[in-house]
Scaffold this active site. Structure first.
Site, mmCIF file in Angstrom:
data_model
loop_
_atom_site.group_PDB
_atom_site.id
_atom_site.type_symbol
_atom_site.label_atom_id
_atom_site.label_comp_id
_atom_site.label_asym_id
_atom_site.label_seq_id
_atom_site.Cartn_x
_atom_site.Cartn_y
_atom_site.Cartn_z
ATOM 1 N N ASP A 169 0.937 -1.175 -0.131
ATOM 2 C CA ASP A 169 -0.009 0.001 0.007
ATOM 3 C C ASP A 169 0.765 1.316 0.133
ATOM 4 O O ASP A 169 0.413 2.281 0.399
ATOM 5 C CB ASP A 169 -1.072 0.013 1.317
ATOM 6 C CG ASP A 169 -0.177 -0.334 2.696
ATOM 7 O OD1 ASP A 169 1.144 -0.170 2.243
ATOM 8 O OD2 ASP A 169 -0.625 -0.775 3.556
ATOM 9 N N GLU A 213 -2.157 4.906 3.563
ATOM 10 C CA GLU A 213 -1.925 3.500 2.951
ATOM 11 C C GLU A 213 -3.458 2.868 2.560
ATOM 12 O O GLU A 213 -3.542 2.055 1.905
ATOM 13 C CB GLU A 213 -1.318 2.752 3.682
ATOM 14 C CG GLU A 213 0.297 3.079 3.780
ATOM 15 C CD GLU A 213 0.594 4.248 4.712
ATOM 16 O OE1 GLU A 213 -0.156 4.682 5.353
ATOM 17 O OE2 GLU A 213 1.815 4.546 4.831
ATOM 18 N N HIS A 247 13.526 4.909 12.660
ATOM 19 C CA HIS A 247 13.168 5.143 11.098
ATOM 20 C C HIS A 247 13.983 6.375 10.824
ATOM 21 O O HIS A 247 14.012 7.187 11.428
ATOM 22 C CB HIS A 247 11.682 5.184 11.079
ATOM 23 C CG HIS A 247 11.153 4.898 9.757
ATOM 24 N ND1 HIS A 247 11.480 6.034 8.860
ATOM 25 C CD2 HIS A 247 10.792 4.187 9.155
ATOM 26 C CE1 HIS A 247 10.803 5.472 7.602
ATOM 27 N NE2 HIS A 247 10.316 4.287 7.869
HETATM 28 C C1 UD1 Z 1 6.941 4.762 3.641
HETATM 29 C C2 UD1 Z 1 5.384 4.419 3.005
HETATM 30 C C3 UD1 Z 1 4.688 3.629 4.205
HETATM 31 C C4 UD1 Z 1 5.349 2.391 4.760
HETATM 32 C C5 UD1 Z 1 6.926 3.018 5.234
HETATM 33 C C6 UD1 Z 1 7.693 1.723 5.650
HETATM 34 C C7 UD1 Z 1 4.263 5.945 1.596
HETATM 35 C C8 UD1 Z 1 3.418 7.070 1.594
HETATM 36 N N1 UD1 Z 1 4.690 5.599 2.815
HETATM 37 O O1 UD1 Z 1 6.702 5.654 4.594
HETATM 38 O O2 UD1 Z 1 3.452 3.120 3.896
HETATM 39 O O3 UD1 Z 1 4.879 1.901 5.995
HETATM 40 O O4 UD1 Z 1 7.509 3.681 4.255
HETATM 41 O O5 UD1 Z 1 8.815 2.397 6.340
HETATM 42 O O6 UD1 Z 1 4.418 5.133 0.578
HETATM 43 N N2 UD1 Z 1 14.322 8.090 4.529
HETATM 44 C C9 UD1 Z 1 15.739 8.146 4.614
HETATM 45 N N3 UD1 Z 1 16.285 6.958 3.910
HETATM 46 C C10 UD1 Z 1 15.630 5.695 3.634
HETATM 47 C C11 UD1 Z 1 14.236 5.995 3.979
HETATM 48 C C12 UD1 Z 1 13.439 7.113 4.360
HETATM 49 O O7 UD1 Z 1 16.340 8.909 4.626
HETATM 50 O O8 UD1 Z 1 16.143 4.646 3.655
HETATM 51 C C13 UD1 Z 1 13.864 9.588 5.044
HETATM 52 C C14 UD1 Z 1 13.522 10.592 3.829
HETATM 53 O O9 UD1 Z 1 13.853 11.773 4.466
HETATM 54 C C15 UD1 Z 1 12.170 10.524 3.265
HETATM 55 C C16 UD1 Z 1 11.512 10.070 4.531
HETATM 56 O O10 UD1 Z 1 12.433 9.367 5.306
HETATM 57 O O11 UD1 Z 1 11.853 11.593 2.538
HETATM 58 C C17 UD1 Z 1 10.128 9.697 4.273
HETATM 59 O O12 UD1 Z 1 10.261 8.388 3.419
HETATM 60 P P1 UD1 Z 1 8.701 8.064 2.637
HETATM 61 O O13 UD1 Z 1 8.837 6.849 2.114
HETATM 62 O O14 UD1 Z 1 8.305 8.962 2.161
HETATM 63 O O15 UD1 Z 1 7.750 7.958 3.942
HETATM 64 P P2 UD1 Z 1 7.887 6.611 5.081
HETATM 65 O O16 UD1 Z 1 7.393 7.407 6.204
HETATM 66 O O17 UD1 Z 1 9.318 6.101 5.067
HETATM 67 N N1 UDP Z 2 12.473 -3.958 9.969
HETATM 68 C C1 UDP Z 2 13.912 -3.870 10.009
HETATM 69 N N2 UDP Z 2 14.724 -3.084 10.445
HETATM 70 C C2 UDP Z 2 14.186 -2.197 11.581
HETATM 71 C C3 UDP Z 2 13.104 -2.155 11.582
HETATM 72 C C4 UDP Z 2 11.942 -3.075 11.099
HETATM 73 O O1 UDP Z 2 14.286 -4.920 9.316
HETATM 74 O O2 UDP Z 2 14.969 -1.605 11.941
HETATM 75 C C5 UDP Z 2 11.673 -4.732 9.219
HETATM 76 C C6 UDP Z 2 10.652 -5.457 10.282
HETATM 77 O O3 UDP Z 2 11.349 -6.731 10.369
HETATM 78 C C7 UDP Z 2 9.303 -5.587 9.046
HETATM 79 C C8 UDP Z 2 9.398 -4.483 8.153
HETATM 80 O O4 UDP Z 2 10.837 -3.849 8.506
HETATM 81 O O5 UDP Z 2 9.344 -6.465 8.327
HETATM 82 C C9 UDP Z 2 8.557 -3.525 8.807
HETATM 83 O O6 UDP Z 2 8.845 -2.101 7.963
HETATM 84 P P1 UDP Z 2 8.104 -0.742 8.312
HETATM 85 O O7 UDP Z 2 7.904 -0.784 9.942
HETATM 86 O O8 UDP Z 2 8.976 0.451 8.206
HETATM 87 O O9 UDP Z 2 6.836 -0.774 7.575
HETATM 88 P P2 UDP Z 2 5.409 -1.080 7.350
HETATM 89 O O10 UDP Z 2 5.401 -2.617 7.788
HETATM 90 O O11 UDP Z 2 4.691 -0.569 8.744
HETATM 91 O O12 UDP Z 2 4.757 -0.818 6.398
#
Ligand code: UD1
Ligand code: UDP
Length: 376
Positions: free
Chosen positions: A99, A135, A248
Site C-alpha cells: 500500500d 495507505e 526510522h
Molecule cells: C513509507 C510508506 C509507508 C510504509 C513505510 C515503511 C508511503 C506514503 N509511505 O513511509 O506506507 O509503511 O514507508 O517504512 O508510501 N528516509 C531516508 N532513508 C531511507 C528511508 C527514508 O532518509 O532509507 C527519509 C527521507 O527523508 C524520506 C523520508 O524518510 O523523505 C520519508 O520516506 P517516505 O517513503 O516518504 O515515507 P515513510 O514514512 O518512510
Molecule cells: N525492520 C527492519 N529493521 C528495522 C525495523 C524494521 O528490518 O530496524 C523490518 C521488520 O522486520 C518488518 C519491516 O521492517 O519486516 C517493517 O517495516 P516498516 O515498519 O518500516 O513498515 P510497515 O510494515 O509499517 O509498512
C-alpha cells in the site's frame, strides 16, 4: 519452447522489499518467468539493507528518494519514472505489494498501459481512510485495478469479496512476510555473524527485560510521536527494563526521538537494523511496541506480545487471537499496558502464545503457481 512471461516486480520501501524478496527468489528460479526488478528507491538506505541481504540486484533503480519528501512530489516522480521503465521493459505483467506510494503508482502506471497488475498482500482494510494514512486509500486504488489479488488471510479475502471483486481473481496465499522471516531465520542459523552486531547492547542490558520499539506512521507525526516518546521515557525509569529502538530514517520521527530520548540509561536509540539484526531484536525482546504493519505480523509468529500504537488496524487477526493489542499513542495508556505485561505473568503468558495467522511460509510458492496457472 514458449517465451517466458516477463513480469516486472516493482517496489521501493523496506517493507515491500522484505515481503517481495521471497517472491523474486521464486520467480527467478522458475523458467516459466522472466523476472525484471525495478526499485523506485522511495527509501534509499533502508531499501538497500534488504537488497543486500536478499542478494537482489535491481535491473532498474529510479533513485527517487528526497529528504523529507512530500506525498505529491514523490507520487508524481514515481508515476512518470515507473511509466518510463514499463515502456522500456515491455513487461507482460506488473507485480506490486501492499500500500505504499510506490505500489499505488506502479499499479496506476501499469493500468495506464493496460498491463495486468498482480497485487501481493491484497485486501487489507482498516475502513478508516486517515488510519493508516495514506495507505488505506493506496491499497483500495490498487484493488480497483488489480488483475490477481493475493490475499494474505481469509479476512483480507472477505474484504475484497465484500467490495464485489470477482471471487475467481482472489486467492488466499498467506503473507510473504512469514516466508521472509523463515528465510532470514535459516540464514542466521547458518551464518550467526549476520545477527551478532547487537552483542554489545545485549551485554549492556544483560538481566534487563527488553522492549523493542519501532515507529514511523505519518498519522502519528506530531502529537502521536510526542506521546510515544513520553511513554518510553517513563518505561525507561524502571530499573528492570531496557528499550531498544531502531529509529526510522524519516526526519519527522528522528527529530522527536533524538530530542526526547537521547542519553537515557535504559534506552538505546540505534540506526535502522538490517533484517537479520531486526530478527535478532525480535528474538531477545519480551514485548514489541510498534506502529508498523510488518512487525504486527512477525511478532505474534514468534510468540512476542505486540502493543500496536494505532487506533485501528487492517491486521485484526493478531488482535482477535489475543497476541496483539491496540494501545494508541497516549503516553499514560502505553505505560499502563506495558506495565501490565511486565508485572502480571498471567497477562503476559496469555498474549505470548506463538500464533501465526499470517501464513505458513509458503506464500511465494503459491503466488508463483497461481501466476503460472494464469498465464497458462
Ligand atoms: C513509507 C510508506 C509507508 C510504509 C513505510 C515503511 C508511503 C506514503 N509511505 O513511509 O506506507 O509503511 O514507508 O517504512 O508510501 N528516509 C531516508 N532513508 C531511507 C528511508 C527514508 O532518509 O532509507 C527519509 C527521507 O527523508 C524520506 C523520508 O524518510 O523523505 C520519508 O520516506 P517516505 O517513503 O516518504 O515515507 P515513510 O514514512 O518512510
Ligand atoms: N525492520 C527492519 N529493521 C528495522 C525495523 C524494521 O528490518 O530496524 C523490518 C521488520 O522486520 C518488518 C519491516 O521492517 O519486516 C517493517 O517495516 P516498516 O515498519 O518500516 O513498515 P510497515 O510494515 O509499517 O509498512
Amino acid at each position: 519452447m514458449t517465451k517466458p512471461c516477463r513480469i516486472l516486480v516493482v517496489f521501493g520501501t523496506r517493507p515491500e522489499a522484505i515481503k517481495l524478496f521471497p517472491v523474486v527468489h521464486a520467480l527467478k528460479a522458475d523458467p516459466r518467468f522472466e523476472c525484471v526488478v525495478c526499485v523506485s528507491a522511495q527509501h534509499r538506505q533502508m531499501l538497500d539493507q534488504v537488497l543486500e541481504i536478499a542478494g537482489i540486484v535491481p535491473d532498474h533503480d529510479l533513485d527517487v528518494m528526497q529528504p523529507d519528501q512530500t506525498l505529491d512530489a514523490l507520487t508524481a516522480n514515481l508515476l512518470t519514472g515507473l511509466g518510463k521503465v514499463m515502456d522500456a521493459v515491455q513487461p507482460d505483467r506488473v507485480m506490486v505489494q501492499g500500500d505504499t506510494a510506490t505500489a499505488m503508482s506502479g499499479a496506476l502506471a501499469a493500468y495506464y498501459r493496460k498491463l495486468p497488475v498482480d497485487h501481493v498482500e491484497a485486501g487489507l482494510r482498516s475502513y478508516n481512510i486517515l488510519h493508516p494514512w495514506p495507505e488505506e486509500v493506496n491499497r483500495k486504488i490498487i484493488g480497483a485495478m488489480a488483475s490477481l489479488h493475493f490475499a494474505p488471510t481469509e479476512t483480507a479475502q472477505g474484504a475484497l469479496l465484500k467490495e464485489n471483486v470477482d471471487p475467481s481473481r482472489v486467492h488466499v496465499t498467506g503473507n510473504t512476510v512469514i516466508d521472509a522471516l523463515h528465510w532470514v531465520t535459516a540464514k542466521i542459523e547458518r551464518e550467526p555473524h549476520l545477527a551478532a552486531g547487537l552483542a554489545t547492547l545485549e551485554a549492556r542490558f544483560a538481566g534487563k527485560r527488553i522492549v523493542g520499539v519501532t515507529s514511523h506512521r505519518r498519522e502519528n507525526f506530531g502529537e502521536g510521536m510526542e506521546g510515544i516518546a513520553a511513554a518510553i521515557r517513563q518505561i525507561a525509569q524502571r530499573p528492570d527494563t531496557a528499550v531498544i529502538f531502531p529509529v526510522h530514517l524519516n526526519p519527522n520521527v528522528r527529530k522527536v526521538m533524538n530530542e526526547r530520548l537521547t542519553g537515557l540509561d535504559n534506552v538505546a536509540l540505534i540506526e535502522p537494523l538490517d533484517y537479520p539484526h531486526f530478527a535478532r531484536l525480535l528474538a531477545i525482546a519480551e514485548i514489541m511496541l510498534t506502529d508498523s504493519g510488518g512487525v504486527q505480523e512477525e511478532a505474534p509468529a514468534l510468540g512476542k506480545p505486540v502493543l500496536v500504537m494505532r487506533e485501528t488496524t487492517e491486521r485484526p487477526e493478531g488482535v482477535a487471537a489475543g497476541t496483539a493489542k491496540l494501545v494508541g499513542t497516549d503516553a499514560a495508556r502505553i505505560v499502563t499496558e506495558i506495565s501490565i505485561l511486565l508485572d502480571d505473568t498471567n497477562s503476559y503468558e496469555s498474549m505470548a502464545r506463538a500464533h501465526n495467522p499470517f501464513g505458513d511460509g509458503h506464500a511465494s510458492r503459491r503466488i508463483v503457481e497461481l501466476l503460472a496457472h494464469e498465464i497458462g
